[in-house]
Enzyme design. Structure first.
Site, PDB file in Angstrom:
ATOM      1  N   HIS A 136       0.807  -1.231   0.000  1.00 25.62           N
ATOM      2  CA  HIS A 136       0.000   0.000   0.000  1.00 25.62           C
ATOM      3  C   HIS A 136       0.836   1.276   0.000  1.00 25.62           C
ATOM      4  O   HIS A 136       0.326   2.340  -0.312  1.00 25.62           O
ATOM      5  CB  HIS A 136      -0.900   0.058   1.248  1.00 25.62           C
ATOM      6  CG  HIS A 136      -1.774  -1.146   1.418  1.00 25.62           C
ATOM      7  ND1 HIS A 136      -2.110  -1.651   2.645  1.00 25.62           N
ATOM      8  CD2 HIS A 136      -2.371  -1.958   0.515  1.00 25.62           C
ATOM      9  CE1 HIS A 136      -2.886  -2.717   2.504  1.00 25.62           C
ATOM     10  NE2 HIS A 136      -3.049  -2.932   1.212  1.00 25.62           N
ATOM     11  N   TYR A 159      -6.246 -14.389  -2.322  1.00 23.62           N
ATOM     12  CA  TYR A 159      -7.161 -13.251  -2.444  1.00 23.62           C
ATOM     13  C   TYR A 159      -7.956 -13.330  -3.745  1.00 23.62           C
ATOM     14  O   TYR A 159      -7.381 -13.510  -4.816  1.00 23.62           O
ATOM     15  CB  TYR A 159      -6.383 -11.927  -2.383  1.00 23.62           C
ATOM     16  CG  TYR A 159      -5.921 -11.562  -0.978  1.00 23.62           C
ATOM     17  CD1 TYR A 159      -6.585 -12.038   0.143  1.00 23.62           C
ATOM     18  CD2 TYR A 159      -4.824 -10.742  -0.787  1.00 23.62           C
ATOM     19  CE1 TYR A 159      -6.177 -11.705   1.426  1.00 23.62           C
ATOM     20  CE2 TYR A 159      -4.401 -10.393   0.501  1.00 23.62           C
ATOM     21  CZ  TYR A 159      -5.091 -10.883   1.597  1.00 23.62           C
ATOM     22  OH  TYR A 159      -4.690 -10.548   2.867  1.00 23.62           O
ATOM     23  N   LYS A 217      -4.587 -18.140   3.882  1.00 24.47           N
ATOM     24  CA  LYS A 217      -5.111 -16.919   4.500  1.00 24.47           C
ATOM     25  C   LYS A 217      -6.128 -16.316   3.546  1.00 24.47           C
ATOM     26  O   LYS A 217      -5.799 -16.023   2.391  1.00 24.47           O
ATOM     27  CB  LYS A 217      -3.935 -15.970   4.720  1.00 24.47           C
ATOM     28  CG  LYS A 217      -4.311 -14.560   5.083  1.00 24.47           C
ATOM     29  CD  LYS A 217      -3.045 -13.738   5.247  1.00 24.47           C
ATOM     30  CE  LYS A 217      -3.369 -12.281   5.442  1.00 24.47           C
ATOM     31  NZ  LYS A 217      -2.186 -11.455   5.625  1.00 24.47           N
ATOM     32  N   GLY A 260      -7.540  -6.922   7.486  1.00 20.00           N
ATOM     33  CA  GLY A 260      -8.202  -5.879   6.708  1.00 20.00           C
ATOM     34  C   GLY A 260      -7.946  -4.498   7.282  1.00 20.00           C
ATOM     35  O   GLY A 260      -7.172  -4.332   8.231  1.00 20.00           O
ATOM     36  N   GLY A 277      -2.476  -7.079  10.420  1.00 18.99           N
ATOM     37  CA  GLY A 277      -1.504  -5.988  10.449  1.00 18.99           C
ATOM     38  C   GLY A 277      -2.108  -4.723  11.001  1.00 18.99           C
ATOM     39  O   GLY A 277      -1.991  -4.402  12.178  1.00 18.99           O
TER      40      GLY A 277
END
Ligand code: FBP
Length: 253
Positions: free
Chosen positions: A27, A147, A178, A205, A231
Protein backbone atom coordinates in the site's frame (compact mmCIF):
# COMPACT_ATOMS: atom_id res chain seq x y z
CA UNK A 1 10.01 -34.04 6.99
CA UNK A 2 6.28 -33.59 7.17
CA UNK A 3 5.55 -29.95 6.31
CA UNK A 4 2.09 -30.12 7.90
CA UNK A 5 3.67 -31.03 11.25
CA UNK A 6 6.16 -28.21 10.92
CA UNK A 7 3.53 -25.46 11.11
CA UNK A 8 4.09 -25.86 14.85
CA UNK A 9 6.98 -23.39 14.51
CA UNK A 10 4.60 -20.61 13.49
CA UNK A 11 1.65 -21.62 15.70
CA UNK A 12 1.03 -22.14 19.41
CA UNK A 13 -1.19 -24.99 20.57
CA UNK A 14 -2.27 -25.35 16.96
CA UNK A 15 -3.43 -21.74 16.64
CA UNK A 16 -1.90 -18.86 14.69
CA UNK A 17 -1.60 -15.16 15.47
CA UNK A 18 0.57 -13.77 12.71
CA UNK A 19 1.62 -10.12 12.57
CA UNK A 20 1.58 -9.00 8.93
CA UNK A 21 3.93 -6.18 7.98
CA UNK A 22 4.20 -6.24 4.20
CA UNK A 23 1.92 -3.23 3.72
CA UNK A 24 4.85 -0.88 3.03
CA UNK A 25 5.14 -2.62 -0.32
CA UNK A 26 1.46 -3.41 -0.86
CA UNK A 27 0.00 0.00 0.00
CA UNK A 28 2.94 2.36 0.53
CA UNK A 29 3.81 4.37 3.64
CA UNK A 30 1.57 7.30 2.77
CA UNK A 31 -1.69 5.44 3.20
CA UNK A 32 -0.89 3.04 6.04
CA UNK A 33 1.90 4.33 8.23
CA UNK A 34 2.45 7.02 10.82
CA UNK A 35 5.74 8.07 12.41
CA UNK A 36 5.61 5.13 14.84
CA UNK A 37 4.52 2.18 12.75
CA UNK A 38 6.70 3.18 9.80
CA UNK A 39 9.63 1.96 11.89
CA UNK A 40 10.12 -1.83 11.66
CA UNK A 41 11.73 -1.81 15.12
CA UNK A 42 8.41 -0.83 16.68
CA UNK A 43 6.65 -3.64 14.84
CA UNK A 44 9.22 -6.22 15.93
CA UNK A 45 8.63 -5.07 19.50
CA UNK A 46 4.84 -5.42 19.10
CA UNK A 47 5.34 -8.91 17.65
CA UNK A 48 7.44 -9.89 20.67
CA UNK A 49 5.52 -8.19 23.47
CA UNK A 50 2.18 -9.02 21.87
CA UNK A 51 3.19 -12.71 21.81
CA UNK A 52 2.53 -13.20 18.11
CA UNK A 53 3.24 -16.67 16.79
CA UNK A 54 5.02 -15.25 13.71
CA UNK A 55 5.96 -12.06 11.89
CA UNK A 56 5.48 -11.80 8.11
CA UNK A 57 7.79 -9.43 6.23
CA UNK A 58 9.58 -9.06 2.92
CA UNK A 59 13.24 -9.84 2.52
CA UNK A 60 14.46 -6.23 2.81
CA UNK A 61 13.16 -5.89 6.36
CA UNK A 62 14.27 -9.42 7.23
CA UNK A 63 17.80 -8.53 6.07
CA UNK A 64 18.14 -5.06 7.53
CA UNK A 65 16.57 -5.93 10.89
CA UNK A 66 17.81 -9.51 11.17
CA UNK A 67 19.54 -8.95 14.50
CA UNK A 68 16.42 -7.59 16.21
CA UNK A 69 14.14 -10.20 14.65
CA UNK A 70 16.46 -12.95 15.87
CA UNK A 71 16.69 -11.53 19.39
CA UNK A 72 12.88 -11.20 19.54
CA UNK A 73 12.51 -14.97 19.04
CA UNK A 74 9.40 -14.36 16.98
CA UNK A 75 9.38 -16.88 14.10
CA UNK A 76 9.72 -15.31 10.68
CA UNK A 77 7.46 -15.85 7.68
CA UNK A 78 9.32 -14.56 4.65
CA UNK A 79 6.92 -13.16 2.07
CA UNK A 80 8.28 -14.23 -1.31
CA UNK A 81 6.19 -12.07 -3.63
CA UNK A 82 4.45 -8.74 -3.64
CA UNK A 83 3.29 -5.74 -5.64
CA UNK A 84 2.59 -2.06 -5.18
CA UNK A 85 -0.89 -0.60 -5.53
CA UNK A 86 0.24 1.82 -8.26
CA UNK A 87 -0.63 -0.40 -11.21
CA UNK A 88 -4.36 -0.47 -11.73
CA UNK A 89 -4.67 -3.38 -14.16
CA UNK A 90 -5.40 -6.96 -13.04
CA UNK A 91 -3.26 -7.75 -10.01
CA UNK A 92 -0.12 -9.84 -10.30
CA UNK A 93 2.33 -10.37 -7.48
CA UNK A 94 5.93 -10.86 -8.58
CA UNK A 95 8.39 -13.11 -6.82
CA UNK A 96 11.24 -11.15 -5.22
CA UNK A 97 12.88 -13.76 -3.01
CA UNK A 98 13.73 -17.46 -3.26
CA UNK A 99 13.02 -20.16 -0.71
CA UNK A 100 16.79 -20.62 -0.31
CA UNK A 101 17.27 -16.95 0.52
CA UNK A 102 14.32 -17.07 2.93
CA UNK A 103 16.06 -19.89 4.79
CA UNK A 104 19.34 -17.93 4.81
CA UNK A 105 17.42 -15.10 6.43
CA UNK A 106 16.18 -17.40 9.18
CA UNK A 107 12.62 -17.98 7.96
CA UNK A 108 10.49 -20.63 9.65
CA UNK A 109 7.98 -20.48 6.80
CA UNK A 110 7.42 -18.73 3.48
CA UNK A 111 4.41 -16.75 2.30
CA UNK A 112 3.07 -16.25 -1.18
CA UNK A 113 0.09 -14.29 -2.59
CA UNK A 114 -2.16 -15.50 -5.39
CA UNK A 115 -4.91 -13.30 -6.81
CA UNK A 116 -7.64 -15.68 -7.88
CA UNK A 117 -9.67 -14.21 -10.69
CA UNK A 118 -6.85 -12.09 -12.08
CA UNK A 119 -5.94 -12.57 -15.71
CA UNK A 120 -2.44 -13.35 -14.38
CA UNK A 121 -3.70 -16.05 -12.02
CA UNK A 122 -2.02 -18.88 -13.95
CA UNK A 123 1.43 -17.22 -13.65
CA UNK A 124 1.04 -16.96 -9.88
CA UNK A 125 -0.23 -20.54 -9.62
CA UNK A 126 2.75 -21.76 -11.64
CA UNK A 127 5.28 -19.92 -9.47
CA UNK A 128 3.51 -21.03 -6.32
CA UNK A 129 3.94 -24.64 -7.46
CA UNK A 130 7.69 -24.15 -7.75
CA UNK A 131 8.12 -22.50 -4.35
CA UNK A 132 5.78 -24.98 -2.66
CA UNK A 133 7.86 -27.92 -3.92
CA UNK A 134 11.09 -26.30 -2.87
CA UNK A 135 9.84 -25.22 0.56
CA UNK A 136 8.44 -28.67 1.32
CA UNK A 137 11.57 -30.43 0.10
CA UNK A 138 13.50 -28.25 2.56
CA UNK A 139 10.99 -28.96 5.34
CA UNK A 140 9.38 -25.57 5.79
CA UNK A 141 5.68 -24.76 5.55
CA UNK A 142 4.01 -22.47 3.05
CA UNK A 143 1.40 -19.86 3.86
CA UNK A 144 -0.77 -18.83 0.92
CA UNK A 145 -2.39 -15.39 0.86
CA UNK A 146 -5.40 -16.40 -1.33
CA UNK A 147 -7.16 -13.25 -2.44
CA UNK A 148 -10.16 -13.20 -4.77
CA UNK A 149 -9.49 -10.21 -6.99
CA UNK A 150 -9.32 -9.26 -10.67
CA UNK A 151 -11.40 -8.88 -13.79
CA UNK A 152 -12.71 -12.46 -13.52
CA UNK A 153 -14.52 -11.67 -10.30
CA UNK A 154 -17.86 -9.87 -10.40
CA UNK A 155 -18.26 -9.53 -6.66
CA UNK A 156 -15.18 -10.13 -4.47
CA UNK A 157 -17.44 -9.82 -1.40
CA UNK A 158 -19.49 -12.86 -2.40
CA UNK A 159 -19.12 -15.10 0.68
CA UNK A 160 -19.18 -18.27 -1.41
CA UNK A 161 -15.82 -17.31 -2.86
CA UNK A 162 -14.15 -17.68 0.55
CA UNK A 163 -14.47 -21.45 0.16
CA UNK A 164 -13.03 -21.26 -3.34
CA UNK A 165 -9.99 -19.39 -1.98
CA UNK A 166 -9.47 -21.78 0.93
CA UNK A 167 -9.89 -24.81 -1.31
CA UNK A 168 -7.26 -23.50 -3.70
CA UNK A 169 -4.93 -23.46 -0.69
CA UNK A 170 -5.54 -27.17 -0.15
CA UNK A 171 -5.39 -28.06 -3.85
CA UNK A 172 -2.06 -26.29 -4.39
CA UNK A 173 -0.34 -27.63 -1.29
CA UNK A 174 -0.37 -24.68 1.12
CA UNK A 175 -0.08 -25.57 4.81
CA UNK A 176 -1.95 -22.47 5.91
CA UNK A 177 -4.26 -20.48 3.66
CA UNK A 178 -5.11 -16.92 4.50
CA UNK A 179 -8.39 -15.59 3.13
CA UNK A 180 -10.39 -12.38 3.44
CA UNK A 181 -13.47 -12.79 5.66
CA UNK A 182 -16.54 -11.25 4.08
CA UNK A 183 -18.81 -11.52 7.14
CA UNK A 184 -20.99 -14.64 6.83
CA UNK A 185 -20.26 -17.20 9.55
CA UNK A 186 -22.08 -19.95 7.65
CA UNK A 187 -19.93 -19.41 4.58
CA UNK A 188 -16.81 -19.08 6.71
CA UNK A 189 -17.49 -22.53 8.20
CA UNK A 190 -17.85 -23.94 4.70
CA UNK A 191 -14.55 -22.32 3.77
CA UNK A 192 -12.85 -24.07 6.72
CA UNK A 193 -14.43 -27.40 5.74
CA UNK A 194 -13.36 -26.90 2.14
CA UNK A 195 -9.74 -26.33 3.12
CA UNK A 196 -9.50 -29.85 4.59
CA UNK A 197 -6.10 -30.46 6.14
CA UNK A 198 -4.80 -27.12 4.96
CA UNK A 199 -5.32 -24.84 7.98
CA UNK A 200 -7.17 -21.58 7.50
CA UNK A 201 -6.67 -18.07 8.90
CA UNK A 202 -8.34 -14.79 8.06
CA UNK A 203 -6.72 -11.48 7.15
CA UNK A 204 -7.30 -8.45 9.36
CA UNK A 205 -8.20 -5.88 6.71
CA UNK A 206 -8.48 -2.12 7.16
CA UNK A 207 -8.58 -0.93 10.75
CA UNK A 208 -12.18 -1.42 11.83
CA UNK A 209 -14.29 0.58 14.23
CA UNK A 210 -15.40 -0.94 17.54
CA UNK A 211 -15.31 -4.68 17.98
CA UNK A 212 -15.85 -5.72 14.36
CA UNK A 213 -12.34 -7.04 13.86
CA UNK A 214 -12.35 -9.05 17.11
CA UNK A 215 -15.73 -10.50 16.17
CA UNK A 216 -14.10 -11.77 12.96
CA UNK A 217 -11.35 -13.43 15.01
CA UNK A 218 -14.01 -15.09 17.17
CA UNK A 219 -15.94 -16.19 14.08
CA UNK A 220 -12.91 -17.85 12.50
CA UNK A 221 -12.03 -19.71 15.69
CA UNK A 222 -15.66 -20.79 16.21
CA UNK A 223 -15.72 -21.97 12.58
CA UNK A 224 -12.71 -24.24 13.05
CA UNK A 225 -10.08 -21.95 11.56
CA UNK A 226 -6.78 -21.57 13.40
CA UNK A 227 -6.52 -17.80 13.75
CA UNK A 228 -5.56 -14.59 12.09
CA UNK A 229 -2.82 -12.88 10.11
CA UNK A 230 -3.33 -9.25 10.98
CA UNK A 231 -1.50 -5.99 10.45
CA UNK A 232 -3.32 -2.68 10.47
CA UNK A 233 -5.86 -3.54 13.16
CA UNK A 234 -2.92 -4.04 15.52
CA UNK A 235 -0.18 -1.61 14.63
CA UNK A 236 -2.50 1.25 13.67
CA UNK A 237 -4.28 0.93 17.04
CA UNK A 238 -3.66 3.48 19.78
CA UNK A 239 -2.54 0.66 22.02
CA UNK A 240 -1.29 -2.25 19.88
CA UNK A 241 -0.45 -4.40 22.90
CA UNK A 242 -3.96 -4.07 24.27
CA UNK A 243 -5.43 -5.22 20.94
CA UNK A 244 -2.88 -8.05 20.85
CA UNK A 245 -3.98 -9.19 24.30
CA UNK A 246 -7.61 -9.18 23.22
CA UNK A 247 -6.79 -11.27 20.15
CA UNK A 248 -4.92 -13.77 22.36
CA UNK A 249 -7.91 -13.99 24.67
CA UNK A 250 -10.22 -14.78 21.76
CA UNK A 251 -7.88 -17.33 20.22
CA UNK A 252 -6.59 -19.19 23.27
CA UNK A 253 -8.92 -18.47 26.15
P1 FBP B 1 -3.98 -6.26 7.23
O1 FBP B 1 -4.44 -6.94 8.50
O2 FBP B 1 -3.34 -4.96 7.49
O3 FBP B 1 -5.10 -6.19 6.21
O4 FBP B 1 -2.84 -7.19 6.65
C1 FBP B 1 -3.14 -8.39 6.02
C2 FBP B 1 -2.68 -8.35 4.59
O5 FBP B 1 -2.91 -9.59 3.95
C3 FBP B 1 -1.24 -7.99 4.41
O6 FBP B 1 -0.40 -9.09 4.56
C4 FBP B 1 -1.24 -7.36 3.07
O7 FBP B 1 -0.27 -6.40 2.90
C5 FBP B 1 -2.56 -6.69 3.03
O8 FBP B 1 -3.41 -7.40 3.87
C6 FBP B 1 -3.15 -6.64 1.66
O9 FBP B 1 -4.12 -5.68 1.67
P2 FBP B 1 -5.08 -5.44 0.45
O10 FBP B 1 -6.24 -6.33 0.68
O11 FBP B 1 -5.44 -4.00 0.55
O12 FBP B 1 -4.31 -5.77 -0.78
Amino acid sequence: MNAIASISKITRKGKAMILAYDQGLEHGPSSDFNSKNVDPLNIIEIAKKGKFTALAVHKGIAEKYCKEIKVSNVPLILKLNGKTNLVKSDPVSGQDCSVKEALNLGASAVGYTIYLGSEFESEMIETFGVIEEEAHSRGIPVVMWAYIRGSGVKNPDDGKLMAYASRVGLELGADIVKIRYTGSVKELKWAVTSSGRCKMVIAGGKKSEGKKFLQGVKDVIDSGGIGVAVGRNVWQAKDPLKVSRKIREVIWE
